[in-house]
Design a protein around this motif. Sequence first.
Motif, PDB file in Angstrom:
ATOM      1  N   GLY A 261       0.822  -1.411  -0.071  1.00  0.00           N
ATOM      2  CA  GLY A 261       0.085   0.001  -0.089  1.00  0.00           C
ATOM      3  C   GLY A 261       0.821   1.319   0.129  1.00  0.00           C
ATOM      4  N   PHE A 262       2.057   1.306  -0.166  1.00  0.00           N
ATOM      5  CA  PHE A 262       2.864   2.366  -0.216  1.00  0.00           C
ATOM      6  C   PHE A 262       2.761   3.202  -1.472  1.00  0.00           C
ATOM      7  N   TYR A 263       2.792   4.538  -1.234  1.00  0.00           N
ATOM      8  CA  TYR A 263       2.689   5.490  -2.260  1.00  0.00           C
ATOM      9  C   TYR A 263       4.004   5.779  -2.781  1.00  0.00           C
ATOM     10  N   GLY A 264       4.058   5.741  -3.928  1.00  0.00           N
ATOM     11  CA  GLY A 264       5.198   6.101  -4.892  1.00  0.00           C
ATOM     12  C   GLY A 264       5.715   7.473  -5.165  1.00  0.00           C
ATOM     13  N   PRO A 265       6.836   7.773  -5.525  1.00  0.00           N
ATOM     14  CA  PRO A 265       7.415   9.152  -5.502  1.00  0.00           C
ATOM     15  C   PRO A 265       6.745  10.001  -6.412  1.00  0.00           C
ATOM     16  N   THR A 266       5.943   9.691  -7.422  1.00  0.00           N
ATOM     17  CA  THR A 266       5.203  10.343  -8.281  1.00  0.00           C
ATOM     18  C   THR A 266       3.941  11.015  -7.652  1.00  0.00           C
ATOM     19  N   GLY A 276       7.166   6.333   6.436  1.00  0.00           N
ATOM     20  CA  GLY A 276       8.247   6.755   6.432  1.00  0.00           C
ATOM     21  C   GLY A 276       9.050   7.054   4.905  1.00  0.00           C
ATOM     22  N   GLU A 277      10.165   7.846   4.691  1.00  0.00           N
ATOM     23  CA  GLU A 277      10.547   8.205   3.132  1.00  0.00           C
ATOM     24  C   GLU A 277      10.948   7.019   2.453  1.00  0.00           C
ATOM     25  N   TRP A 278      11.283   6.146   3.336  1.00  0.00           N
ATOM     26  CA  TRP A 278      11.839   5.008   2.655  1.00  0.00           C
ATOM     27  C   TRP A 278      10.651   4.063   2.170  1.00  0.00           C
ATOM     28  N   ALA A 279       9.396   4.276   2.438  1.00  0.00           N
ATOM     29  CA  ALA A 279       8.348   3.338   1.710  1.00  0.00           C
ATOM     30  C   ALA A 279       8.199   3.823   0.151  1.00  0.00           C
ATOM     31  N   ALA A 280       8.662   5.036  -0.344  1.00  0.00           N
ATOM     32  CA  ALA A 280       8.329   5.387  -1.454  1.00  0.00           C
ATOM     33  C   ALA A 280       9.478   5.031  -2.779  1.00  0.00           C
ATOM     34  N   LEU A 281      10.469   4.000  -2.106  1.00  0.00           N
ATOM     35  CA  LEU A 281      11.462   3.660  -2.787  1.00  0.00           C
ATOM     36  C   LEU A 281      11.699   2.253  -3.227  1.00  0.00           C
ATOM     37  N   PHE A 282      10.383   1.654  -3.010  1.00  0.00           N
ATOM     38  CA  PHE A 282      10.406   0.192  -3.637  1.00  0.00           C
ATOM     39  C   PHE A 282       9.875  -0.209  -4.881  1.00  0.00           C
ATOM     40  N   GLY A 283       9.628   0.835  -5.717  1.00  0.00           N
ATOM     41  CA  GLY A 283       9.220   0.530  -7.306  1.00  0.00           C
ATOM     42  C   GLY A 283       7.754   0.208  -6.994  1.00  0.00           C
ATOM     43  N   THR A 284       6.972   0.536  -5.926  1.00  0.00           N
ATOM     44  CA  THR A 284       5.553   0.233  -5.944  1.00  0.00           C
ATOM     45  C   THR A 284       4.767   1.585  -5.964  1.00  0.00           C
ATOM     46  N   ASP A 285       3.674   1.594  -6.310  1.00  0.00           N
ATOM     47  CA  ASP A 285       2.783   2.923  -6.218  1.00  0.00           C
ATOM     48  C   ASP A 285       1.149   2.424  -6.096  1.00  0.00           C
ATOM     49  N   LEU A 302      -0.966  -3.434   6.924  1.00  0.00           N
ATOM     50  CA  LEU A 302      -0.529  -2.691   7.755  1.00  0.00           C
ATOM     51  C   LEU A 302       0.241  -3.237   9.075  1.00  0.00           C
ATOM     52  N   TYR A 303       1.412  -2.820   9.234  1.00  0.00           N
ATOM     53  CA  TYR A 303       2.273  -3.278  10.318  1.00  0.00           C
ATOM     54  C   TYR A 303       2.920  -2.005  11.151  1.00  0.00           C
ATOM     55  N   PRO A 304       2.142  -1.211  11.838  1.00  0.00           N
ATOM     56  CA  PRO A 304       2.678  -0.109  12.530  1.00  0.00           C
ATOM     57  C   PRO A 304       3.998  -0.333  13.436  1.00  0.00           C
ATOM     58  N   ASP A 305       3.955  -1.445  14.096  1.00  0.00           N
ATOM     59  CA  ASP A 305       5.010  -2.153  15.132  1.00  0.00           C
ATOM     60  C   ASP A 305       6.190  -2.269  14.065  1.00  0.00           C
ATOM     61  N   SER A 306       6.308  -2.686  13.005  1.00  0.00           N
ATOM     62  CA  SER A 306       7.331  -3.176  12.019  1.00  0.00           C
ATOM     63  C   SER A 306       7.845  -1.819  11.253  1.00  0.00           C
ATOM     64  N   TRP A 307       6.898  -1.023  10.733  1.00  0.00           N
ATOM     65  CA  TRP A 307       7.016   0.064  10.165  1.00  0.00           C
ATOM     66  C   TRP A 307       7.686   1.216  10.909  1.00  0.00           C
ATOM     67  N   MET A 308       7.142   1.187  12.006  1.00  0.00           N
ATOM     68  CA  MET A 308       7.414   2.712  12.997  1.00  0.00           C
ATOM     69  C   MET A 308       7.987   2.086  14.405  1.00  0.00           C
ATOM     70  N   PRO A 309       8.962   1.337  14.301  1.00  0.00           N
ATOM     71  CA  PRO A 309       9.534   0.885  15.726  1.00  0.00           C
ATOM     72  C   PRO A 309       9.655   1.909  16.629  1.00  0.00           C
ATOM     73  N   LEU A 310      10.169   3.086  16.300  1.00  0.00           N
ATOM     74  CA  LEU A 310      10.444   4.147  17.419  1.00  0.00           C
ATOM     75  C   LEU A 310       9.445   4.973  17.880  1.00  0.00           C
TER      76      LEU A 310
END
Length: 441
Positions: A261-266, A276-285, A302-310
């Motif tokens: 479900g990550f949104y791409g850089p476009t 996080g900014e990293w989520a737009a770098l995986f070639g998905t949109d 949807l994984y907030p514990d893994s995606w936002m551990p801090l």
Amino acid sequence: MNSGYREKYLYPFIGITVTATILYFSFDQHFDFTLVLWQKNMGFVAVESTHFTVTDVHDLHTSSKSTLYVNGWNSYWLFEAPSRDTVSRLFKKASQLGLNVCRTWAFSDGPGPNSLQISPGVFNQKALKELDYEIVEARKNGIRLILSLVNNLSVFGGKEQYVKWAQEAGVNISSSPDPFFSDSTIKGYYKAYIKAIITRKNSLSGVRYSEEPAIFAWELINEPRCDSNSSSSILQAWITEMAAYIKSLDQNHLVTVGLEGFYGPTVVEKSEVNPGEWAALFGTDFIQNSAIDGIDFASVHLYPDSWMPLSNDTEKMNFVSKWMDSHISDAENILKKPVVFTEVGCRADVKDQGVYNRKSMFTVVYDKIFESARKGQAGGGAMIWQLLVEDMNEYGDPFSLVAWNEPTTSQLILKQSCRLQSIFWKSKDLERNDPCYGLVP
């Protein structure tokens, strides 16, 4: 019994049955002796605008169409479960909570005793028969399956195994797993696998997978990423090609991608929704990939514990709310398709101020889906990652649970099942063995 009845009804019936059995065994040498003669009547799931619908055939002359919302779960391990009894217990327990869709793996690639595909075009018939069994058991319990066809990760082989096969065949490609999406030889391997699964005749029921109403949808790939092409053009082309190929083989079933479900850089205006900014770098949109014509509904994880551990618990809950609102809105207003949150994971071992947060997260997720459903919007459902039955620790992870052993969680699940039903049904309309009978108005 009078002789007239035997001659008119009984003997012809026996004759037809015996003849059909002989013919079936003659033409299908892989048929399992355990023949399922009677199966639960189910209709195929379709999409109308932003909703799932099911046409149920009641008899030869009457049918009815109903809207379906997903209250589901993941159990990736079904085809290699320790025993068939384990699979049966899982589906029975899940149906008692009103759960209606299970997402699971229909892949395992590479050498190994439980692999479905040992090498390109070479299949493990024993493992495939376990896949047959889970489909029969799902239908028996009134549950539908989302079957995922390959993994992005190397676990269970995945796209890395396909690349390795191509290299072993002499194809000149890099060792990166990304050629999976672009190399013609690898795409040929994957298409051959798709065809073998979709056209398979179930050894227990005799029903081809393409004609099996207990299959909710085909999922192209679990959590696709193409790190070498952040613009998503390579993945976009692959999704388009593979969705069209499945549709050429099977017009009965829905197709989804399997996106996180990550949104791409476009999509600059959506960047703040990502974890996080990293989520737009995986070639998905999410929007581009889900808008393809052959994709019937959008999928999100949807994984907030893994995606936002801090992040603290409050920040995670705010993210969950914004993430769901954004994707439901996009599905409703841009894609005009349903969206299902096909993996929703919350660690059982994460505490905030001494309180487990699983109940809080599931409550937010379920409330968002119910509100969307109540308003007739595109939120098609949510699916927990992941359910186990007892004594299955080897298949567990920090997000796993045995829901029926957790009264608070099982009550949340059943409540969600029942209130989604209550949008369309009253208790008097339900069968007495329905888990929601008496629990909806």
